[in-house]
Design a protein around this motif. Structure first.
Motif, short mmCIF file in Angstrom:
data_model
loop_
_atom_site.label_atom_id
_atom_site.label_comp_id
_atom_site.label_asym_id
_atom_site.label_seq_id
_atom_site.Cartn_x
_atom_site.Cartn_y
_atom_site.Cartn_z
N GLY A 78 0.85 -1.35 -0.10
CA GLY A 78 0.10 0.20 -0.03
C GLY A 78 0.80 1.20 0.12
O GLY A 78 0.20 2.45 -0.14
N ASP A 107 -8.99 -10.14 -2.09
CA ASP A 107 -7.76 -9.96 -1.57
C ASP A 107 -7.47 -10.47 -0.37
O ASP A 107 -6.58 -10.24 0.28
CB ASP A 107 -7.44 -8.34 -1.57
N THR A 161 -7.59 -2.74 0.07
CA THR A 161 -8.65 -2.60 -0.89
C THR A 161 -10.01 -2.77 -0.43
O THR A 161 -10.89 -2.44 -1.02
CB THR A 161 -8.43 -3.66 -2.07
N LYS A 208 -3.82 -7.96 1.94
CA LYS A 208 -4.28 -6.84 0.81
C LYS A 208 -5.72 -6.26 0.90
O LYS A 208 -5.73 -5.08 0.79
CB LYS A 208 -3.93 -7.43 -0.36
N GLN A 209 -6.50 -7.04 1.65
CA GLN A 209 -7.71 -6.62 1.83
C GLN A 209 -8.04 -5.58 2.69
O GLN A 209 -8.65 -4.86 2.55
CB GLN A 209 -8.62 -7.78 2.31
#
Length: 337
Positions: free
Chosen positions: A131, A266, A261, A257-258
């Motif tokens: 990120g 993810d 996003t 990664k969720q």
């Protein structure tokens, strides 16, 4: 009666053979060809690291790097004066750590395994979820994390501004008093100097060294289609710098990664790490839950745990204990001098 018993024994023997045969067919036994003339997977492999791209406002010089190196190890950057960048990124472990997670202020446990900072200048996206696009921005992260520095960078700058040496170096480096700009830029300038020297593998690529038989066998296995290690761990850094769910868990406590996003696709997805210096950066995985490379290979050989987002590349494979040792021996050739 004895005839009946003999028939039953034959029946069960046939069933056992069928069972064993079917099990052996489930996973391919990898037996690569060790002919050096057929190492086409190395034809386009980079022989050296590319040039570093520096930000326009932070081109390095000796003063900036020296200031950044001092700040990197200064525990006054944390609220309790007990944690620095070097607490999590130790030089003897390729600027990673040898613990699953590193403790922050007041002994609070960290939430993720420390990533190696070696060759970080070439990373396109930072942190496990990717990120953060620049090192200058990444320097801000530990200040904001309650389990790390837990101190506003403005307060940290105010604390260190009383140090006359820092003020002197800040003026030399950036022609301004020590402030958040100077802290983030100088530490980034130092971290961009953490470039690995030649490893045995790169000496081999450039005809300066020979691999042992075991190392060579391990290399062939690593780049084989059967194991597909190089599908994710490719290129000069031995990482595609992409993201994947490796089936480590069925349910991930850290959603990866969720976090960035918000997408279910993810969940459990993390940035693929570099394998340069991998023999020095145990334990492994995003949470440091895997102690050794031997166990890492066991995980991928098993095909991982079921998960809706698991990479299609993780299918499982069978290798012998000797082949496993060969792969680990090859990975040790990626250790930089």
């Amino acid at each position: 009666m004895w005839l009946s018993l003999l028939k039953n024994k034959l029946k069960y023997s046939v069933l056992l053979l069928l069972f064993l045969f079917s099990c052996s067919e489930e996973k391919e036994i990898v037996t690569p060809n060790k002919d050096a003339n057929e190492y086409t997977f190395l034809d386009k492999f980079p022989r050296e690291l590319p040039k570093i791209e520096y930000p326009e406002d932070n081109f390095p010089n000796d003063n900036r790097i020296r200031l950044g190196e001092l700040l990197f190890s200064d525990k006054r950057l944390s609220r309790t004066n007990e944690v620095s960048c070097a607490s999590c990124h130790k030089s003897e472990y390729a600027f990673a750590d040898n613990k699953p997670t590193t403790k922050g202020v007041e002994g609070l446990d960290g939430t993720r395994n420390s990533i190696s900072l070696m060759n970080v200048a070439y990373q396109k996206r930072l942190l496990r979820e990717g990120g953060v696009p620049t090192l200058e921005m990444q320097i801000l992260v530990p200040f904001q994390e309650h389990n790390e520095f837990d101190l506003n960078i403005l307060a940290a700058a105010s604390k260190l501004s009383k140090d006359s040496i820092y003020q002197y170096l800040s003026q030399l480096a950036y022609k301004r008093d020590l402030d958040p700009f100077v802290i983030t830029r100088s530490i980034s300038a130092f971290e961009r100097t953490l470039i690995g020297g030649n490893s045995k593998f790169y000496d081999y690529l450039n005809d300066k060294a020979k691999l042992t038989t075991e190392e060579e066998r391990g290399m062939v296995l690593f780049f084989s289609d059967s194991l597909a290690c190089a599908s994710c761990h490719s290129g000069i850094l031995f990482t595609s710098q992409e993201f994947a769910n490796n089936g480590l868990y069925e349910i991930f406590k850290d959603n990866g990664k969720q976090r960035l996003t918000g997408l279910d696709s993810d969940n459990g997805v993390f940035k693929i790490p570099s394998l340069r210096n991998v023999s020095k950066t145990s334990p492994y995985m995003h949470d440091g839950s895997v102690a050794t490379l031997n166990v890492v290979l066991d995980h991928y050989g098993s095909g991982g745990n079921p998960h809706r987002n698991k990479s299609i590349l993780i299918k499982g494979f069978y290798i012998t204990d000797t082949q496993k040792r060969d792969i680990i021996t090859f990975l040790e050739t990626l250790t930089e001098k």
